[in-house]
Structure formats: structure tokens, C-alpha cells
Scaffold this motif. Sequence first.
Motif, short mmCIF file in Angstrom:
data_model
loop_
_atom_site.label_atom_id
_atom_site.label_comp_id
_atom_site.label_asym_id
_atom_site.label_seq_id
_atom_site.Cartn_x
_atom_site.Cartn_y
_atom_site.Cartn_z
N SER A 41 1.03 -0.85 -0.10
CA SER A 41 0.02 0.14 0.00
C SER A 41 0.96 1.44 0.24
O SER A 41 0.72 2.21 -0.88
CB SER A 41 -0.73 -0.19 1.53
OG SER A 41 -1.50 -1.35 0.98
N ALA A 42 1.58 1.54 0.67
CA ALA A 42 2.94 2.04 0.70
C ALA A 42 3.58 2.82 -0.78
O ALA A 42 3.52 3.67 -0.37
CB ALA A 42 3.59 2.10 2.20
N TRP A 46 3.09 6.02 -3.00
CA TRP A 46 3.64 6.90 -2.89
C TRP A 46 4.23 7.43 -3.89
O TRP A 46 4.63 8.61 -4.57
CB TRP A 46 5.32 6.68 -2.01
CG TRP A 46 6.61 7.45 -2.24
CD1 TRP A 46 6.84 7.81 -1.72
CD2 TRP A 46 7.41 7.19 -3.84
NE1 TRP A 46 8.50 9.10 -1.71
CE2 TRP A 46 8.13 7.74 -3.78
CE3 TRP A 46 7.40 6.27 -4.58
CZ2 TRP A 46 8.72 8.58 -4.05
CZ3 TRP A 46 8.32 6.69 -5.70
CH2 TRP A 46 8.87 7.53 -5.61
N ALA A 47 4.03 6.31 -5.28
CA ALA A 47 4.62 6.13 -6.24
C ALA A 47 3.27 7.03 -7.30
O ALA A 47 3.25 8.02 -8.60
CB ALA A 47 3.75 4.80 -7.19
N LEU A 48 1.72 6.57 -6.88
CA LEU A 48 0.43 7.98 -7.63
C LEU A 48 0.73 9.05 -7.25
O LEU A 48 0.64 10.00 -8.00
CB LEU A 48 -0.64 7.65 -6.83
CG LEU A 48 -1.37 5.84 -7.38
CD1 LEU A 48 -2.13 5.89 -6.12
CD2 LEU A 48 -2.14 5.77 -8.24
N THR A 77 -6.45 6.15 -6.53
CA THR A 77 -6.30 7.00 -5.37
C THR A 77 -5.79 6.00 -4.28
O THR A 77 -5.73 5.59 -4.11
CB THR A 77 -7.63 7.72 -4.67
OG1 THR A 77 -8.24 7.07 -4.50
CG2 THR A 77 -7.78 8.44 -6.34
N ARG A 78 -5.11 7.30 -2.66
CA ARG A 78 -4.94 6.57 -1.92
C ARG A 78 -5.94 6.05 -1.11
O ARG A 78 -6.10 4.93 -0.93
CB ARG A 78 -4.45 7.86 -0.82
CG ARG A 78 -3.86 7.52 0.18
CD ARG A 78 -3.76 8.66 1.61
NE ARG A 78 -3.74 8.32 3.27
CZ ARG A 78 -2.68 8.21 3.94
NH1 ARG A 78 -1.96 8.60 3.20
NH2 ARG A 78 -3.06 7.95 5.10
N ALA A 79 -6.88 6.77 -1.24
CA ALA A 79 -8.56 6.07 -0.90
C ALA A 79 -8.66 4.34 -0.99
O ALA A 79 -8.70 3.75 -0.41
CB ALA A 79 -9.48 6.69 -0.72
N ALA A 83 -8.69 0.45 -0.07
CA ALA A 83 -9.95 0.32 0.31
C ALA A 83 -9.73 -1.10 0.09
O ALA A 83 -10.64 -1.98 -0.10
CB ALA A 83 -11.10 0.30 -0.56
N THR A 84 -8.05 -1.49 -0.52
CA THR A 84 -8.36 -2.38 -1.36
C THR A 84 -7.37 -3.38 -0.55
O THR A 84 -6.57 -4.48 -0.84
CB THR A 84 -8.24 -2.88 -2.94
OG1 THR A 84 -7.06 -1.44 -2.84
CG2 THR A 84 -9.37 -2.29 -3.56
N ALA A 85 -6.64 -2.53 0.37
CA ALA A 85 -5.23 -3.76 0.82
C ALA A 85 -5.70 -5.32 1.68
O ALA A 85 -6.33 -5.16 1.73
CB ALA A 85 -4.89 -1.98 1.99
N GLY A 86 -4.74 -5.04 1.88
CA GLY A 86 -4.88 -7.48 2.53
C GLY A 86 -5.45 -8.38 1.35
O GLY A 86 -5.01 -7.60 0.57
N SER A 87 -5.09 -10.00 2.51
CA SER A 87 -4.63 -10.58 1.24
C SER A 87 -6.23 -11.53 1.47
O SER A 87 -6.70 -11.17 2.03
CB SER A 87 -3.35 -11.67 1.89
OG SER A 87 -1.98 -10.67 1.80
#
Length: 274
Positions: A41-42, A46-48, A77-79, A83-87
Motif C-alpha cells: 500500500s505504501a 507513494w508512486a501515485l 487514489t490513496r483511499a 480500500a483494497t489492502a490486505g490478502s
Amino acid sequence: TFMFGRERTEEEDAGVVGDILLVRAADPEVRDNGQDGGLVSAILIWALEHDVIDAALVSALEGDGTTWKAVPAVARTRAEVLATAGSRYTYSANTLAYPAAVEAGAEKIALVGMSCQASAPAMMKSRKAGKVARRLSLSIGLLCSKTFDDAIFEDLFEAKYGLTRAAIKKINIKGVFQIWTHDGEYHEVSLKEGQAWTREGCKACPDFAAEHADISTGGIGAFSDWTLTIVRTDQGREIMAGMVADGVVETRPGDDDPGAIALLHKLARVSRRR
């Protein structure tokens, strides 16, 4: 031509490695939303924000997430990243989100995926696959031994342990299935019990370590809030250096967790023998 300018040596069972680090997001919100240290996520955020990418191909959970059905998605976006983080541990063909990213106007696209997907950008570049290869400008690989058929939820977690999809808050794998439920309880299920639901294609996959990615990441080792990180390419190194300079990640030497390094090589060798 070789992706890294040469063939890997026999000893490089996890592929060509630049640096091996333990990394976690400095931002508590990013870290808490992530699977382990929140590194993927980080990187995407950062890349965006630094115009390295316009969009990322990721996986999401359909609807409100209670079905635990993984679906390809685009994060811009960051949001959307958070919202899509996690495995998920069931399969999501993240590359299928590519047309939606292009339709949204993205020209520089990151792909997040297991080795079977993370190899796609490098392979397409080597085959000079035109615009698609140019647009897939960053590959983030997830360390992966296997994924599981979606039926594991009903046939094992619910049928044997009474854990319904809607009750599950988070799943992790650390030698066992670690399952947290919304009521605050924690459960463990043996990985051996899940073997029967291994996806067929995964049984023949030789690449645990996502060796064609720019950066390969995974939550193996002793520290559950740090991500084992393999920096493979010059681009991967530049991104990590920029993130460190901006203070968005904290790093430790991979040697701080020798058990994780040993497990990386062990699982890579197991995959190569398939």
C-alpha cells in the motif's frame, strides 16, 4: 535478452536479488490497513503521489467484503489503495483490470500480483508487446506458494469450524490459517487441512519468490508487522530509496530475521522442484 542482464546462478533459488530488507509503512493508517507491514500500500500511494504511476491493478473484495470473493480492481487514489489492502488467498486475475485502467486514462500502470501475474510485464517487454508493455511500468510481486479454491470457505472454514464468510474479518497464513472474526475471536486452521482446495495451476508453479517483479514482498518470518522485501531492479531500488528519503517507510536489514531468509530460500526451492 535477460531481464537482469544475465541468467540467475544455481544458488539464486529465489531469483536475482538486489537487496533483502524488512520494511513497514511509517503511517499507522497504511500499516493497520495492510496485511503485514503495509508495504505494498505504501509503495502504491507513494508512486501515485510522485507520478511514477497513474493507476494500479489490484484485487478487491466484491460488494461490502462479507462474501470474501476476490475481484480485479483499479486503484487510482490513496483511499482506493487502502480500500483494497490486505490478502485474499483465493485467486484474483488482477491483470483483467487493465482495460478499466486504460479507459480511465492511465498510461503508467502498476501490477500487484503473485508470481504468475508479476511475470507478465517483464515477459511482455521482452516480447515487445507494444503499448501494453509500455503501460505496465511497475511490477510488485507477492511471495506465494499457492492459492485456494473459493469453495474452501464453505467446505472447510464453515462446515468444520462454523466460520462463515460474513463472520471473517481477516485471514493470514503463518504456517497455519490465522482467522480473525468480527466478534474479536481468533482461530487457527491447519494448512494441511486446506491442501485439498489448492488450485490446480498452483501445483505446477515453480516461482514462489515472484522473481520477475521489480519488488517482491511477503509476510514470512518472525515479525508480523514487517514485510520481507526483495528489491530486484534499478526501478525498484529507486522507488525504495525515494520512499526512505521521504520517511514513508521504515527499514531493517533482512538479516535481522535470518529465519525469514531461510524460509524464503526453502520455499523457493520447493517451488522449483515442482
